[in-house]
Write an enzyme that holds these catalytic residues in place. Structure first.
Site, PDB file in Angstrom:
ATOM      1  N   SER A  24      -2.104   0.402  -4.376  1.00  0.00           N
ATOM      2  CA  SER A  24      -2.765   1.501  -3.671  1.00  0.00           C
ATOM      3  C   SER A  24      -4.024   1.909  -4.409  1.00  0.00           C
ATOM      4  O   SER A  24      -4.073   1.858  -5.641  1.00  0.00           O
ATOM      5  CB  SER A  24      -1.810   2.703  -3.619  1.00  0.00           C
ATOM      6  OG  SER A  24      -2.493   3.873  -3.246  1.00  0.00           O
ATOM      7  N   ALA A  25      -5.017   2.367  -3.648  1.00  0.00           N
ATOM      8  CA  ALA A  25      -6.251   2.877  -4.258  1.00  0.00           C
ATOM      9  C   ALA A  25      -6.035   4.260  -4.866  1.00  0.00           C
ATOM     10  O   ALA A  25      -6.912   4.799  -5.539  1.00  0.00           O
ATOM     11  CB  ALA A  25      -7.350   2.948  -3.203  1.00  0.00           C
ATOM     12  N   ASP A  49       0.876  -1.166   0.000  1.00  0.00           N
ATOM     13  CA  ASP A  49       0.000   0.000   0.000  1.00  0.00           C
ATOM     14  C   ASP A  49       0.921   1.225   0.000  1.00  0.00           C
ATOM     15  O   ASP A  49       2.106   1.117   0.330  1.00  0.00           O
ATOM     16  CB  ASP A  49      -0.876  -0.043   1.268  1.00  0.00           C
ATOM     17  CG  ASP A  49      -1.771   1.172   1.385  1.00  0.00           C
ATOM     18  OD1 ASP A  49      -2.376   1.570   0.373  1.00  0.00           O
ATOM     19  OD2 ASP A  49      -1.854   1.732   2.497  1.00  0.00           O
ATOM     20  N   LEU A  50       0.410   2.372  -0.373  1.00  0.00           N
ATOM     21  CA  LEU A  50       1.253   3.584  -0.430  1.00  0.00           C
ATOM     22  C   LEU A  50       1.006   4.510   0.770  1.00  0.00           C
ATOM     23  O   LEU A  50       1.889   4.744   1.591  1.00  0.00           O
ATOM     24  CB  LEU A  50       0.984   4.323  -1.742  1.00  0.00           C
ATOM     25  CG  LEU A  50       1.680   5.674  -1.883  1.00  0.00           C
ATOM     26  CD1 LEU A  50       3.173   5.509  -2.125  1.00  0.00           C
ATOM     27  CD2 LEU A  50       1.075   6.473  -3.033  1.00  0.00           C
ATOM     28  N   ASP A  51      -0.232   5.032   0.841  1.00  0.00           N
ATOM     29  CA  ASP A  51      -0.569   6.013   1.875  1.00  0.00           C
ATOM     30  C   ASP A  51      -0.531   5.351   3.252  1.00  0.00           C
ATOM     31  O   ASP A  51      -1.277   4.410   3.507  1.00  0.00           O
ATOM     32  CB  ASP A  51      -1.973   6.583   1.620  1.00  0.00           C
ATOM     33  CG  ASP A  51      -2.056   7.334   0.301  1.00  0.00           C
ATOM     34  OD1 ASP A  51      -1.516   8.438   0.232  1.00  0.00           O
ATOM     35  OD2 ASP A  51      -2.646   6.801  -0.661  1.00  0.00           O
ATOM     36  N   GLU A  69      -0.032  -3.169   4.720  1.00  0.00           N
ATOM     37  CA  GLU A  69      -1.160  -2.235   4.769  1.00  0.00           C
ATOM     38  C   GLU A  69      -1.231  -1.482   6.097  1.00  0.00           C
ATOM     39  O   GLU A  69      -0.731  -1.985   7.108  1.00  0.00           O
ATOM     40  CB  GLU A  69      -2.476  -3.024   4.646  1.00  0.00           C
ATOM     41  CG  GLU A  69      -3.079  -3.054   3.277  1.00  0.00           C
ATOM     42  CD  GLU A  69      -3.660  -1.723   2.813  1.00  0.00           C
ATOM     43  OE1 GLU A  69      -3.782  -0.802   3.641  1.00  0.00           O
ATOM     44  OE2 GLU A  69      -3.993  -1.613   1.627  1.00  0.00           O
ATOM     45  N   ASP A  70      -1.878  -0.317   6.088  1.00  0.00           N
ATOM     46  CA  ASP A  70      -2.110   0.411   7.346  1.00  0.00           C
ATOM     47  C   ASP A  70      -3.606   0.578   7.633  1.00  0.00           C
ATOM     48  O   ASP A  70      -3.959   1.133   8.666  1.00  0.00           O
ATOM     49  CB  ASP A  70      -1.464   1.807   7.311  1.00  0.00           C
ATOM     50  CG  ASP A  70      -2.192   2.733   6.374  1.00  0.00           C
ATOM     51  OD1 ASP A  70      -2.495   2.311   5.241  1.00  0.00           O
ATOM     52  OD2 ASP A  70      -2.485   3.875   6.758  1.00  0.00           O
ATOM     53  N   LYS A 116     -10.724  -1.875  -2.317  1.00  0.00           N
ATOM     54  CA  LYS A 116     -10.595  -2.505  -1.006  1.00  0.00           C
ATOM     55  C   LYS A 116     -11.876  -2.251  -0.228  1.00  0.00           C
ATOM     56  O   LYS A 116     -12.440  -1.169  -0.361  1.00  0.00           O
ATOM     57  CB  LYS A 116      -9.389  -1.890  -0.261  1.00  0.00           C
ATOM     58  CG  LYS A 116      -8.058  -2.056  -1.003  1.00  0.00           C
ATOM     59  CD  LYS A 116      -6.955  -1.212  -0.385  1.00  0.00           C
ATOM     60  CE  LYS A 116      -5.706  -1.243  -1.258  1.00  0.00           C
ATOM     61  NZ  LYS A 116      -4.595  -0.419  -0.740  1.00  0.00           N
ATOM     62  N   THR A 138       0.492  10.355   3.885  1.00  0.00           N
ATOM     63  CA  THR A 138      -0.327  11.359   3.194  1.00  0.00           C
ATOM     64  C   THR A 138      -1.684  11.539   3.864  1.00  0.00           C
ATOM     65  O   THR A 138      -2.448  12.415   3.447  1.00  0.00           O
ATOM     66  CB  THR A 138      -0.580  10.932   1.733  1.00  0.00           C
ATOM     67  OG1 THR A 138      -1.004   9.573   1.781  1.00  0.00           O
ATOM     68  CG2 THR A 138       0.655  11.074   0.887  1.00  0.00           C
ATOM     69  N   LYS A 163      -9.468   5.743   5.154  1.00  0.00           N
ATOM     70  CA  LYS A 163      -8.170   5.195   4.755  1.00  0.00           C
ATOM     71  C   LYS A 163      -8.378   3.985   3.844  1.00  0.00           C
ATOM     72  O   LYS A 163      -9.131   3.077   4.179  1.00  0.00           O
ATOM     73  CB  LYS A 163      -7.359   4.774   5.988  1.00  0.00           C
ATOM     74  CG  LYS A 163      -6.741   5.953   6.712  1.00  0.00           C
ATOM     75  CD  LYS A 163      -5.793   5.491   7.801  1.00  0.00           C
ATOM     76  CE  LYS A 163      -5.186   6.683   8.508  1.00  0.00           C
ATOM     77  NZ  LYS A 163      -4.429   6.287   9.696  1.00  0.00           N
TER      78      LYS A 163
END
Ligand code: G6P
Ligand code: MG
Length: 221
Positions: A115-116, A8-10, A170-171, A146, A16, A44
């Site tokens: 990432s979304a 995942d990115l964020d 993931e977060d 997701k 972010t 998120k």
């Protein structure tokens, strides 16, 4: 054997969330809806349009706007968001991520962004880490966001490996749900009370290392 890591990115590569929050909070204020930090937690991992839909529903305005109006709101939010993130630099990469990416490259594991966010390519460019990744799944190319498994299944495919040969990082609770629905081992970063359904929860990205990923993957399969 563990062959690929799906990131995942964020909230994993960089933080972010605060910028998404500020941009949604201001748009919400214009529409007369108070978006606070607690509600923002629920956004998120949720796509831009789905986030707007959740905000409108939260404010009791679910059916008030046409699709064209909602698209205009999303554009406005994103323009503000882009303005907020434009000063991001490699200093905004979360702790432990660069050493992990170096380790993964050394060991020959595939690395994919799942990432979304439609802004993922631009953010990776600002952080100067694009070359560490073998691919970025285009979130517009998957049928369901997701917590559906689609984006992680597409990530495994892009890496050219089986889902069982991957681990996802993931977060967000919805992201962990998506990884598990894809039958992929999940590492979560954050609060174990929210992310307890992951195979392992780490409090911080600085705890990430290839040995931890391998250990988690081996115990889970
Ligand atoms: C991530 C973030 C969400 C965001 C989504 C879409 O999943 O956690 O907060 O809404 O990406 O991001 P975008 O950059 O396409 O608006
Ligand atoms: Mg995230």
């Amino acid at each position: 054997m563990l062959k690929a890591v799906l990131f995942d990115l964020d909230g994993v590569i960089t933080d972010t969330a605060k910028f998404h929050f500020l941009a949604w909070r201001d748009l919400g204020a214009e529409l007369g809806i108070i978006v606070d930090e607690a509600f923002n937690e629920e956004l998120k991992g949720v796509s831009r349009m789905d986030s707007l839909e959740r905000i409108l529903a939260y404010g009791g305005l679910a059916d008030k706007y046409s699709l064209a109006e909602k698209e205009a709101f999303c554009t406005k939010k994103n323009d503000h968001y882009l303005e907020l993130i434009k000063e991001m630099t490699p200093a905004d990469i979360l702790p432990g991520i660069l050493p992990l990416l170096e380790e993964l490259r050394e060991a020959g594991l595939k690395t994919i962004i799942t990432s979304a966010s439609k802004n993922a390519p631009g953010i990776l460019a600002l952080l100067q880490v694009k070359d560490y990744f073998d691919g970025i799944v285009d979130p517009a190319s998957v049928a369901a966001g997701k917590p559906a498994p689609d984006i992680f299944l597409a990530g495994a495919e892009l890496a050219g490996v089986q889902p069982a040969e991957c681990i996802g990082v993931e977060d967000a609770a919805s992201g962990v749900d998506a990884i598990k629905a894809a039958n992929i081992t999940a590492i979560a970063i954050g609060d174990a009370a929210v992310l307890g359904h992951a195979d392992r929860v780490l409090t911080d990205t600085s705890d990430l290392a290839l040995a931890v990923l391998r250990d988690t993957w081996e115990l889970a399969v």
